[in-house]
Design a protein around this motif. Structure first.
Motif: not given
Ligand code: ADP
Ligand code: MG
Length: 138
Positions: A20-23, A26-29, A70-74, A100-101
């Protein structure tokens, strides 16, 4: 978008997170599910598969874990938070502006669905034993 994934082990949930990385990048989950459903397992596997590295966190501050990449994860875990005002105190809403994701466990405690503009929801159901059903909805 709406999809269901069934897993029978933590490793299979990790594999689902990787797929599911590409989906999700950068989103809020918003992650929903009972204690032990596999929310944290999913986020840790997502971070690892994304090549993001856990940033040293203060032992007294476990509400947010950052993973650098590359894109941080919070990764927020709001389980121990009791009042909506505390979200403002920890700078939650400023942090949500970051590119960030973001993964948020226990968002339902604070009705964050009403506060956030756009998000993906992942509901994890414990079907007993090691069986889990992941329902991903955008
Ligand atoms: P949560 O963050 O939702 O409270 P955790 O990820 O911390 O849950 O814990 C999930 C627990 O369930 C772990 O001990 C993990 O090993 C176990 N587990 C068993 N089967 C699965 C599965 N299919 N997917 C994810 N975790 C599983
Ligand atoms: Mg958790």
């Amino acid at each position: 978008m709406s999809l269901k994934i069934n897993t029978s082990s933590p490793e299979e949930t990790a594999e689902a997170a990787k797929n599911l990385i590409s989906i999700l990048t950068g989103k809020t989950v918003l992650l929903n599910g009972n204690l032990g459903a596999g929310k944290t397992t999913f986020v840790k596997a997502f971070a690892k598969a994304s090549g993001c590295k856990e940033e040293g966190s203060s032992p007294t501050f476990t509400l947010m874990q950052r993973y650098r990449g590359e894109t941080d994860i919070l990764h927020f875990d709001l389980y121990r938070l009791n009042h909506f005002e505390e979200l403002e105190t920890i700078g939650f809403f400023e942090t949500m502006e970051e590119n960030a994701t973001k993964f948020i466990e226990w968002a339902e405690k604070f009705s964050l669905e009403d506060e956030l503009e756009s998000f993906v929801k992942i509901d994890i159901k414990n079907l007993g034993g090691n069986k889990r059903e992941l329902h991903i909805k955008e």
